[in-house]
Write a protein that holds these residues in place. Structure first.
Motif, short mmCIF file in Angstrom:
data_model
loop_
_atom_site.label_atom_id
_atom_site.label_comp_id
_atom_site.label_asym_id
_atom_site.label_seq_id
_atom_site.Cartn_x
_atom_site.Cartn_y
_atom_site.Cartn_z
N LYS A 139 -3.11 6.39 -4.90
CA LYS A 139 -2.56 5.28 -4.14
C LYS A 139 -2.38 4.05 -5.01
N PHE A 195 0.85 -1.18 0.00
CA PHE A 195 0.00 0.00 0.00
C PHE A 195 0.89 1.23 0.00
N TYR A 196 0.70 2.11 -1.00
CA TYR A 196 1.46 3.36 -1.11
C TYR A 196 0.47 4.47 -1.41
N ARG A 197 0.57 5.58 -0.69
CA ARG A 197 -0.46 6.62 -0.79
C ARG A 197 0.17 8.01 -0.84
N GLU A 218 3.93 -3.29 -9.06
CA GLU A 218 4.56 -2.55 -7.99
C GLU A 218 6.01 -2.98 -7.82
N GLN A 231 -2.39 0.07 -4.64
CA GLN A 231 -2.87 -0.96 -3.73
C GLN A 231 -3.25 -2.19 -4.55
N ASN A 232 -2.63 -3.31 -4.23
CA ASN A 232 -2.93 -4.59 -4.89
C ASN A 232 -2.83 -4.50 -6.40
#
Length: 160
Positions: free
Chosen positions: A74, A2-4, A159, A76-77
């Motif tokens: 973000k 998870f990167y935001r 990612e 995510q997955n």
């Protein structure tokens, strides 16, 4: 993983205008109360004024809420999700898998003006001029600010 990233959309007079619109909504509420009292006393014109002030108060509050927002990007997955965060809700603008996205860096003001004049499905969520990218999804394009990590992840298709 998870990167935001969160970018705050700041306009020059946005907070002052928001306060002004909310004060206008409060004045519409006062007009609604007085119109209700006078319409009970027998004057039917005040019923129309009451409904008009209710409608105007709702419109002013909606504009005040939509005026200030944050832009969230973000990872995510294995998906890139770009959304607008309002004070009361979050609206997802783009949610695509990394391998289905094409991303183009935007370097100059001329390119931004050229993109803005094209009649494509285009949403401008840019907050600042540096690190500006055109994210092309399957349905529409989003002009937004990203960082190099998200850019590299999209180029690789997964990612890092």
């Amino acid at each position: 993983m998870f990167y935001r990233l969160v970018f705050e959309k700041k306009l020059k007079y946005a907070s002052g205008l928001k306060i002004f619109l909310l004060i206008g909504g409060l004045l519409c509420d006062l007009a609604t109360v007085f119109s209700l009292i006078f319409s009970i006393l027998g004057n039917l014109w005040y019923i129309a004024i009451m409904f008009a002030s209710i409608l105007l108060g709702i419109i002013l509050r909606v504009f005040a809420l939509k005026l200030v927002y944050n832009v969230e990007c973000k990872l995510q997955n294995e998906k890139l999700i770009i959304s607008k965060i309002y004070p009361n809700k979050t609206k997802v603008v783009l949610s695509e898998d990394l391998e289905n996205i094409k991303i183009t860096p935007i370097d100059s003001k001329i390119e931004i003006d050229k993109i803005a004049t094209t009649p494509t499905n285009f949403i401008d969520l840019s907050v600042k001029v540096d690190e500006l990218y055109m994210v092309q999804g399957q349905k529409f394009n989003v002009l937004c600010n990203l960082d190099r990590y998200i850019y590299a992840s999209v180029l690789k298709g997964r990612e890092i």
